[in-house]
Design an enzyme around this catalytic site. Structure first.
Site, PDB file in Angstrom:
ATOM      1  N   GLU A   3       0.633 -50.186   6.134  1.00  0.00           N
ATOM      2  CA  GLU A   3       1.154 -51.588   4.874  1.00  0.00           C
ATOM      3  C   GLU A   3       2.362 -51.523   5.627  1.00  0.00           C
ATOM      4  O   GLU A   3       3.220 -50.305   6.463  1.00  0.00           O
ATOM      5  CB  GLU A   3       1.626 -50.001   3.716  1.00  0.00           C
ATOM      6  CG  GLU A   3      -0.037 -49.318   3.427  1.00  0.00           C
ATOM      7  CD  GLU A   3       0.124 -49.185   2.329  1.00  0.00           C
ATOM      8  OE1 GLU A   3       1.651 -48.324   2.034  1.00  0.00           O
ATOM      9  OE2 GLU A   3      -1.213 -49.027   1.850  1.00  0.00           O
ATOM     10  N   HIS A  48      -0.222 -50.993  -2.945  1.00  0.00           N
ATOM     11  CA  HIS A  48       0.586 -49.917  -3.272  1.00  0.00           C
ATOM     12  C   HIS A  48       1.568 -49.154  -4.123  1.00  0.00           C
ATOM     13  O   HIS A  48       2.442 -48.436  -4.545  1.00  0.00           O
ATOM     14  CB  HIS A  48       1.300 -48.541  -1.885  1.00  0.00           C
ATOM     15  CG  HIS A  48       0.998 -47.585  -1.957  1.00  0.00           C
ATOM     16  ND1 HIS A  48       1.212 -47.041  -0.728  1.00  0.00           N
ATOM     17  CD2 HIS A  48       1.115 -46.681  -2.177  1.00  0.00           C
ATOM     18  CE1 HIS A  48       1.117 -45.728  -0.856  1.00  0.00           C
ATOM     19  NE2 HIS A  48       0.935 -44.891  -1.993  1.00  0.00           N
TER      20      HIS A  48
END
Length: 531
Positions: free
Chosen positions: A261, A279
């Site tokens: 990420e 997320h």
């Protein structure tokens, strides 16, 4: 007397600032601007951050008066806890601030996947009215498999129960009686994969859980299954999931977290049956407010000399005897080794402390051991304060035993537990020499002498020639270097324990392959590098 100085490095809710305003001088800085952050730390007593501010060893050194680092959130990836502890700086976070938000995100992804909400929305906005194409499924009377019954997993299960679902769960560290109280039936991972219509994952990311749902596991599921991951990236093999959806072996998925990420390119993005979000598990106003308020209260308690419930490194708080403090990391490592070797739920755990050290209050060693026991079992952060609660929630009886008698060592700490199948597992350790070097001295009755550092592997097998050579070759072929090794046996040809430390993590498939090649009855790995 001047008021203590609290530095706020990122935006906090007004309610959090109100907690601090009366008793402290509150200053503000852009924590992401390193050139502004470091000089601003020169005379502050505490700093409050979120995820954009990096408090590493350099930042801690820049704050000679620094007493508290407070992270308004759960993760501590941007805080060097070891450096803070070495300087006596307390680190606090907000371990429960986002658990409701995370559970609700999993529910949202499940419903969105079941009813094809995302692709139907995109189609309609594109001028396409496709009711039949996006026909979904009901959740009612379906079987929902929950992988991990930590706090978030429990909250998710409670919410799914309201939909009239059948709940099953896989969690080897939860007692069946505890699961029954929640209305959940415990099953093996294989059973869960085979029986579930929906699967939601709520586990921490560890070497054992990395890639837990991969190509092999996805061969076991129903073709109508939908898989949800709002826990940690990497628990589900993204390529394997994309392939399974493409081949019609998985009906859909809801994914909030990714192996790397920020993630803007993934094989998952090619399939409209997969709902993806960036997320967002903790991204609610309420979670952010709760986190800010919780750490502001912790900072206030710490700077006023009070007990801090969410202290991550309680040894920095000054409430532990100087002679006891060096034993805290050792006790935590013993707890981690216990869990790795046990491989399942303990019905009871006793922390035994022997030697001169028992003239002090050693109850904190029990907390440290429990912190280690649950560190890689639950999804949320484990602290010295919530560890006993985690044990209680899982139906584990916990005890502390002390004795001044220690025949072999000046001081000795043992973590001993009885498992659900009746087996007893024990691991002991001590501190030696002027430098108080940590040593593991015993495991399941075998005398060993091992430094608990880095990545450690354990194998149990019947003694025979060639085992060490086979193991060494397989690790060498995988470019894994052995740093140290101990072999202990009851007698020639009998029960044998091998313990070895290696320089990097050993993947689960390699560990399994080695165990098979040497005929090991049990094999386990534990990461001690973060303690």
């Amino acid at each position: 007397m001047p008021k203590p100085v609290v530095l706020v490095a990122e935006e906090l809710a007004p309610s959090a600032l109100d907690v601090l305003a009366h008793d402290f001088e509150v200053r503000h800085v852009d924590g992401a601007d390193r050139s502004a952050l470091l000089p601003a730390l020169a005379d502050v007593d505490a700093i409050l951050i979120r995820s954009a501010t990096k408090v590493d060893a350099e930042a801690i050194a820049a704050g000679p008066k620094l007493k508290v680092v407070a992270r308004a959130g759960v993760g501590l990836d941007n805080v060097d806890v070891a450096a803070a502890t070495a300087r006596g700086v307390m680190v606090v976070n907000a371990p429960t601030s986002n658990i409701v938000s995370a559970a609700e995100q999993a529910v949202a992804l499940l419903l969105a996947s079941a009813r094809n909400t995302a692709p139907a929305n995109a189609a309609l906005r594109n001028g396409e009215w496709k009711r039949s194409k996006y026909t979904g499924v009901e959740v009612s009377e379906k079987t929902v498999g929950v992988v991990g019954l930590g706090r978030i997993g429990v909250l998710f299960a409670q919410r799914m129960a309201a939909f009239g679902t059948r709940l099953i769960a896989y969690d080897p560290y939860v007692q069946p009686a505890r699961a029954a109280q929640l209305g959940v039936r415990l099953v093996s991972l294989e059973e869960l994969l085979q029986e579930s219509d929906f699967i939601s994952i709520h586990l921490p990311k560890t070497p054992e859980t990395l890639g837990l749902i991969g190509a092999k596991e996805l061969q076991l599921v129903k073709p109508t299954v939908r898989i949800i991951n709002a826990a940690r990236g990497g628990l589900v093999d993204e390529q394997a999931l994309a392939d399974a959806v493409a081949e019609g072996r998985v009906a859909g998925a809801g994914i909030d977290v990714f192996a790397k990420e920020p993630c803007t390119d993934s094989p998952l993005f090619a399939h409209e049956q997969i709902v993806v979000t960036p997320h967002l598990g903790a991204s609610t106003n309420e979670a952010q407010d709760k986190a800010g308020l919780a750490v502001a209260k912790s900072v206030k308690l710490a700077l006023q000399g009070e007990f801090v419930p969410d202290a991550v490194n309680v040894q920095a708080g000054g409430v532990v005897a100087e002679d006891v403090r060096p034993g805290l990391p050792l006790a935590e490592k013993l707890g981690r080794v216990f869990t790795a070797v046990a491989g399942g739920v303990a019905q009871s755990i006793t922390v035994e402390v022997r030697g001169e050290i028992v003239e002090y209050d050693v109850s904190v060693l029990q907390l440290a051991a429990l912190k280690g026991v649950f560190a890689e079992v639950v999804e949320e952060s484990v602290t010295f304060v919530n560890a006993p609660l985690l044990a209680k929630e899982r139906g584990v009886d916990v005890g502390l035993s002390t004795s001044v008698e220690s025949p072999d060592y000046r001081n000795l700490v043992t973590v001993r537990g009885v498992l659900a199948d009746g087996r007893t597992v024990s691991v002991s350790g001590t501190l030696t020499g002027q430098k108080q070097a940590q040593r593991i001295t015993e495991l399941d009755g075998f005398d060993i002498d091992l430094t608990p550092e880095g990545h450690v592997l354990f194998f149990r097998y019947d003694d025979r020639p060639g085992v060490v050579g086979t193991l060494g070759r397989m690790l060498g072929d995988a470019n894994v270097n052995i740093a140290g090794m101990q072999v202990a046996r009851a007698d020639a040809g009998g029960d044998t324990l091998m313990a070895l430390s290696v320089d990097q993590a050993v993947p689960a498939d390699l560990l399994s392959a080695i165990a098979s090649a040497i005929g090991a009855r049990a094999a386990s790995a534990v990461d001690l590098s973060q303690v």
